[in-house]
Design a protein around this motif. Sequence first.
Motif, short mmCIF file in Angstrom:
data_model
loop_
_atom_site.label_atom_id
_atom_site.label_comp_id
_atom_site.label_asym_id
_atom_site.label_seq_id
_atom_site.Cartn_x
_atom_site.Cartn_y
_atom_site.Cartn_z
N LEU A 257 0.83 -1.21 0.00
CA LEU A 257 0.00 0.00 0.00
C LEU A 257 0.86 1.26 0.00
O LEU A 257 0.60 2.21 -0.74
CB LEU A 257 -0.92 -0.01 1.22
N ILE A 258 1.89 1.28 0.83
CA ILE A 258 2.78 2.44 0.89
C ILE A 258 3.47 2.67 -0.44
O ILE A 258 3.58 3.81 -0.92
CB ILE A 258 3.82 2.27 2.01
N HIS A 259 3.92 1.61 -1.07
CA HIS A 259 4.76 1.74 -2.26
C HIS A 259 3.97 1.91 -3.54
O HIS A 259 4.45 2.51 -4.49
CB HIS A 259 5.66 0.51 -2.39
N ALA A 260 2.75 1.35 -3.58
CA ALA A 260 2.02 1.32 -4.84
C ALA A 260 0.92 2.36 -4.93
O ALA A 260 0.72 2.96 -5.99
CB ALA A 260 1.42 -0.08 -5.04
N THR A 342 1.59 2.69 -13.86
CA THR A 342 2.09 1.34 -14.15
C THR A 342 2.89 0.80 -12.97
O THR A 342 2.83 -0.39 -12.66
CB THR A 342 2.95 1.33 -15.42
N HIS A 343 3.63 1.67 -12.31
CA HIS A 343 4.41 1.25 -11.14
C HIS A 343 3.48 0.74 -10.05
O HIS A 343 3.79 -0.23 -9.34
CB HIS A 343 5.25 2.41 -10.63
N ALA A 344 2.33 1.37 -9.88
CA ALA A 344 1.37 0.91 -8.87
C ALA A 344 0.95 -0.52 -9.15
O ALA A 344 0.81 -1.34 -8.23
CB ALA A 344 0.15 1.83 -8.85
N PHE A 345 0.77 -0.85 -10.43
CA PHE A 345 0.36 -2.21 -10.79
C PHE A 345 1.46 -3.23 -10.47
O PHE A 345 1.23 -4.20 -9.75
CB PHE A 345 -0.01 -2.30 -12.27
N PHE A 346 2.64 -3.01 -11.03
CA PHE A 346 3.65 -4.06 -10.87
C PHE A 346 4.31 -4.05 -9.49
O PHE A 346 4.77 -5.09 -9.02
CB PHE A 346 4.69 -4.02 -12.01
N LYS A 347 4.31 -2.91 -8.81
CA LYS A 347 4.92 -2.91 -7.48
C LYS A 347 4.01 -3.57 -6.45
O LYS A 347 4.49 -4.33 -5.58
CB LYS A 347 5.28 -1.48 -7.08
N ALA A 348 2.70 -3.32 -6.53
CA ALA A 348 1.78 -4.03 -5.64
C ALA A 348 1.87 -5.52 -5.90
O ALA A 348 1.86 -6.34 -4.97
CB ALA A 348 0.36 -3.52 -5.86
N LEU A 349 1.98 -5.90 -7.17
CA LEU A 349 2.08 -7.31 -7.53
C LEU A 349 3.35 -7.93 -6.96
O LEU A 349 3.32 -9.06 -6.43
CB LEU A 349 2.06 -7.44 -9.05
N LEU A 350 4.47 -7.24 -7.05
CA LEU A 350 5.73 -7.77 -6.52
C LEU A 350 5.66 -7.96 -5.01
O LEU A 350 6.15 -8.97 -4.48
CB LEU A 350 6.89 -6.84 -6.90
N PHE A 351 5.09 -7.00 -4.31
CA PHE A 351 4.98 -7.16 -2.86
C PHE A 351 4.03 -8.30 -2.49
O PHE A 351 4.28 -9.03 -1.53
CB PHE A 351 4.53 -5.85 -2.21
N MET A 352 2.95 -8.43 -3.23
CA MET A 352 2.05 -9.54 -2.96
C MET A 352 2.75 -10.87 -3.21
O MET A 352 2.59 -11.83 -2.44
CB MET A 352 0.80 -9.42 -3.81
N GLY A 353 3.52 -10.95 -4.30
CA GLY A 353 4.28 -12.16 -4.56
C GLY A 353 5.30 -12.44 -3.48
O GLY A 353 5.48 -13.58 -3.04
N ALA A 354 5.96 -11.36 -3.02
CA ALA A 354 6.93 -11.52 -1.94
C ALA A 354 6.23 -12.01 -0.67
O ALA A 354 6.75 -12.88 0.05
CB ALA A 354 7.63 -10.19 -1.67
#
Length: 669
Positions: A257-260, A342-354
């Motif tokens: 949430l903070i990052h995306a 676009t960063h909101a999309f892939f960064k939220a995805l990366l954190f969820m994957g992490a």
Amino acid sequence: MSATSFGWLVLAFPLAGTLIVSFGWRVLPGRTAGWIASAAIFGAFLSSIGALVDLQDHPADERSLVDAAWTYVATGDFKVDLAILIDPLSVFMCLVVSGVSFLIHVYSVSYMSGDRGFARYFAYLNFFVLSMLILVLAANFVVLIVGWAFVGAASYLLISFWYRRTTATHAGIKAFVINVVGDVGLVIATFLLFNQTGALDYAGVFGAADEVFAFNDGTLVAACLLILVGAFAKSAQLPLHTWLPDAMEGPTPVSALIHAATMVTAGVYLIARTYPLFEQAPTAADVGAVIGTATLVFAATVALVVTDLKRVIAYSTISQIGYMVLGVSVAAYGAGLFHLMTHAFFKALLFMGAGSVIGAMAGTQDLDRMGGFRKAMPFTFVTFTIGALSLSGFPLFAGWFSKDEILAYTINRGGGYVVLAVAGYVAAGLTAFYAFRMVFRVFFGDPCPEARELEGGHPAHAEPANPLTGEPEDTDVGFPGPEHHFAEEASPMKAAMGPLALLAIIGGYVGVPGITDTLEKFLEPTFEDSRFAHTHPTDSAEWIGLAVGGIVATAGITVAYVMFIRRRGITRALAERFAAVHNFLIHKWYFDELYDAVFVRPLSTAGSFGRRVIETEFVQGFIVGGATGVVRAGTSFARAVQTGYLRAYALLLLLGAAGLLLYFLIAST
């Protein structure tokens, strides 16, 4: 309904969610609090769509609507309203913030289901989104500062959510203190602007700026630099960046949430919103561009060596925000905001994957302990890889279109800006390398014990411990719960990650050079008065930039493949051979050590001196103790005089009378 009515609903839904969960959590069974909070954010998203649809019905030159709830202060001809602004920029931010936040809420329902602070978590989460929406909908600097402060408070609550974990509370305090520095900068900037323009609403300040400020006026430059202080603190840019990696002490969805969707994008929004001031003060804009570039290079180098999975992604955010700051500072407003989306999309995805991987690792975040999860976690592997490809700027993924558009605009400005663009391409190569460093180390190679256990159908379990320090922990309130969840077993986590993976692939197609310019056209009314509104690179120049970016990304991924798949162990040999460089990067360019030496230890020493010497010895000992001693001596004398014998009192009376007689005799001579 009007666009402004929808705007108020955007705020009303998360406010209602916060209040319902905060006051009704005792009677809400199971995961109900999480679903209520998620529904509230979904309501805000639908309201944002309503505002978008109604706004599009207005002519382009009438797409800036202000609506006031009430007057906050009024004196003479001056007044400040608690008002919202509905224009393309604010609606765009509401859509991104509420849309991505909704998916993070859904993900959190499973991720946090075993935590004793489940309802408290969702109350904080709704408040965080509410604060960000207040910030982006503000129609004047007063409401902006309110939202700005609320975002800082909400981040403190969520970073320190596991309040019995010492590292989490320290991280929350660090984030709060650094953001207060930014708050002070923004407030002083507001005072400077108000002093010169006599206004606090955006329209009044921007409209008067050309009249009261000369080009590159010293006061205006100072105000813009102070705005940058606020933006850099909130968006974790040099030198106010050190709080963001430590903020990984909060729950993983909070990091997403903070990052995306909230917090770090606020600085980019602020620079874009105040663009008329920066165009009138280009010196400040150039400072923003240089610091954004320095930040994106710095963070990319540190991400090469960090071994905590979440902190690698955190440094990635610092770097990607640097690209956005560069974009809005060189007047590529559409490109900078395109990358924000676009960063909101892939960064939220990366954190969820992490978070999914960390759940499978029973809470461990160390890359050195991971490996071989590709077969055990196929869904997480595919979605995380999509996020990494988009982050890398690999051709046809969302991040490729948005990041390279910023660099193309920067090159188009010419002169020294070309150097900044070259640095951006260098950092892009590093980004592709560290993105696939994560992919190859987590999902490839020999399966780690946890991956083997998961392949056998049994998720790993471990005694609860702090992943940063390794110290044993409890699972009671104030600590992480005993359960660990991952996407392969939790439907809500899959439901959140799937749409983000799709958006990380197709999200860039709203800005294909020479083919689509949907986002650029939508934002055009907000930036139509920009001096650079019609200064943009040609389609061929943008495609050349995309080609260069694609080559750089492919090269970075290839090098990562060679080093982590084909020739394993080479990274350890390189670290030993270039130990000085490796240590420099491991210590994050020694920023924390520098701040500790310059600020923390001197202030701590001064505080200890004040407590020990000034407070204890001087105030308590000399002032309080001295006064007590005087009173004690006086009472002792009074006790000694009050003997109770009549002859003693008669003697004192005679001595007093004799003394008075002697005084008058001497005075009369």
